[in-house]
Design a protein around this motif. Sequence first.
Motif, PDB file in Angstrom:
ATOM      1  N   UNK A  47      20.065 -26.124 -11.533  1.00 47.12           N
ATOM      2  CA  UNK A  47      20.241 -24.935 -12.164  1.00 47.12           C
ATOM      3  C   UNK A  47      21.728 -24.653 -12.353  1.00 47.12           C
ATOM      4  N   UNK A  48      22.655 -25.045 -13.350  1.00 44.12           N
ATOM      5  CA  UNK A  48      23.965 -24.688 -13.451  1.00 44.12           C
ATOM      6  C   UNK A  48      23.979 -23.235 -14.138  1.00 44.12           C
TER       7      UNK A  48
ATOM      8  N   UNK B  60      25.772 -23.267  -8.509  1.00 47.44           N
ATOM      9  CA  UNK B  60      24.595 -24.341  -8.772  1.00 47.44           C
ATOM     10  C   UNK B  60      23.390 -24.445  -7.657  1.00 47.44           C
ATOM     11  N   UNK B  61      22.296 -24.171  -8.416  1.00 48.26           N
ATOM     12  CA  UNK B  61      21.148 -24.113  -7.548  1.00 48.26           C
ATOM     13  C   UNK B  61      20.429 -25.458  -7.607  1.00 48.26           C
ATOM     14  N   UNK B  62      20.036 -25.771  -6.362  1.00 48.67           N
ATOM     15  CA  UNK B  62      19.145 -27.063  -6.352  1.00 48.67           C
ATOM     16  C   UNK B  62      17.793 -26.961  -5.559  1.00 48.67           C
TER      17      UNK B  62
ATOM     18  N   UNK C 176       5.942 -34.498 -13.684  1.00 48.14           N
ATOM     19  CA  UNK C 176       5.705 -33.114 -14.089  1.00 48.14           C
ATOM     20  C   UNK C 176       6.803 -32.213 -14.826  1.00 48.14           C
ATOM     21  N   UNK C 177       6.610 -31.431 -15.531  1.00 44.46           N
ATOM     22  CA  UNK C 177       7.620 -30.417 -15.995  1.00 44.46           C
ATOM     23  C   UNK C 177       8.028 -29.441 -14.975  1.00 44.46           C
ATOM     24  N   UNK C 178       8.974 -29.370 -14.690  1.00 41.81           N
ATOM     25  CA  UNK C 178       9.675 -28.375 -13.727  1.00 41.81           C
ATOM     26  C   UNK C 178      10.341 -27.343 -14.320  1.00 41.81           C
ATOM     27  N   UNK C 179      10.461 -26.085 -13.451  1.00 43.82           N
ATOM     28  CA  UNK C 179      11.086 -24.892 -14.032  1.00 43.82           C
ATOM     29  C   UNK C 179      11.729 -24.072 -13.035  1.00 43.82           C
ATOM     30  N   UNK C 180      12.584 -23.309 -13.456  1.00 41.71           N
ATOM     31  CA  UNK C 180      13.215 -22.126 -12.458  1.00 41.71           C
ATOM     32  C   UNK C 180      12.773 -20.805 -13.025  1.00 41.71           C
ATOM     33  N   UNK C 181      12.447 -19.740 -11.977  1.00 35.03           N
ATOM     34  CA  UNK C 181      12.057 -18.673 -12.236  1.00 35.03           C
ATOM     35  C   UNK C 181      12.825 -17.757 -11.363  1.00 35.03           C
ATOM     36  N   UNK C 182      12.794 -16.430 -11.768  1.00 33.55           N
ATOM     37  CA  UNK C 182      13.501 -15.519 -10.935  1.00 33.55           C
ATOM     38  C   UNK C 182      12.748 -14.178 -11.011  1.00 33.55           C
TER      39      UNK C 182
ATOM     40  N   UNK D  23      12.903 -18.968 -16.423  1.00 36.49           N
ATOM     41  CA  UNK D  23      14.429 -19.000 -16.719  1.00 36.49           C
ATOM     42  C   UNK D  23      14.632 -20.177 -17.445  1.00 36.49           C
ATOM     43  N   UNK D  24      14.118 -21.349 -17.121  1.00 35.87           N
ATOM     44  CA  UNK D  24      14.236 -22.636 -17.781  1.00 35.87           C
ATOM     45  C   UNK D  24      13.364 -23.521 -17.201  1.00 35.87           C
ATOM     46  N   UNK D  25      12.968 -24.482 -18.036  1.00 39.45           N
ATOM     47  CA  UNK D  25      12.295 -25.780 -17.516  1.00 39.45           C
ATOM     48  C   UNK D  25      12.718 -27.202 -18.342  1.00 39.45           C
ATOM     49  N   UNK D  26      12.310 -28.204 -17.613  1.00 36.14           N
ATOM     50  CA  UNK D  26      12.767 -29.569 -18.027  1.00 36.14           C
ATOM     51  C   UNK D  26      11.333 -30.558 -17.890  1.00 36.14           C
ATOM     52  N   UNK D  27      11.367 -31.022 -18.751  1.00 32.50           N
ATOM     53  CA  UNK D  27      10.108 -32.046 -18.721  1.00 32.50           C
ATOM     54  C   UNK D  27      10.576 -33.339 -18.022  1.00 32.50           C
ATOM     55  N   UNK D  28       9.729 -34.279 -17.790  1.00 31.36           N
ATOM     56  CA  UNK D  28       9.879 -35.475 -16.942  1.00 31.36           C
ATOM     57  C   UNK D  28      11.078 -36.257 -17.864  1.00 31.36           C
ATOM     58  N   UNK D  29      10.743 -36.234 -19.063  1.00 30.14           N
ATOM     59  CA  UNK D  29      11.792 -37.027 -19.854  1.00 30.14           C
ATOM     60  C   UNK D  29      13.149 -36.233 -20.253  1.00 30.14           C
ATOM     61  N   UNK D  30      13.336 -35.207 -19.863  1.00 24.68           N
ATOM     62  CA  UNK D  30      14.284 -34.283 -20.200  1.00 24.68           C
ATOM     63  C   UNK D  30      14.518 -33.288 -21.109  1.00 24.68           C
TER      64      UNK D  30
END
Length: 115
Positions: free
Chosen positions: A80-81, A19-21, A32-38, A48-55
């Motif tokens: 990021x699970x 699990x990443x934080x 803001x929409x936030x994301x994970x990248x690798x 990798x993945x993104x999530x908006x403020x509203x989910x």
Amino acid sequence: QVQLVESGGGLVQAGGSLRLSCAASGRTFSFHTMGWFRQAPGKEREFVAAISWMGDRAIADSVKGRFTISRDNAKNTIYLEMSSLKPDDTAVYYCNRNPPEVLYWGQGTQVTVSS
């Protein structure tokens, strides 16, 4: 001050989970929409993945069904699970706004999956 701090990486065997934080400053994170990248060795950084403020979520096909992104707006943190990890998931993982902004790239957290 802009700050994104990733944590939770490590060495894990194939099939394992992590699990990443990512802790963000309020100005970076709020609304803001936030994301994970690798970025794997010798390869370009990839989404990798993104999530908006509203989910609302978006996830790369390569990790769909294995990775889940979430956020805690009260804590200015995204997660990021990762499960059923594969050696191909080995990379440095970064969080950023999505689309990413150069100013917000941090140090990342290393994930190494052994076969």
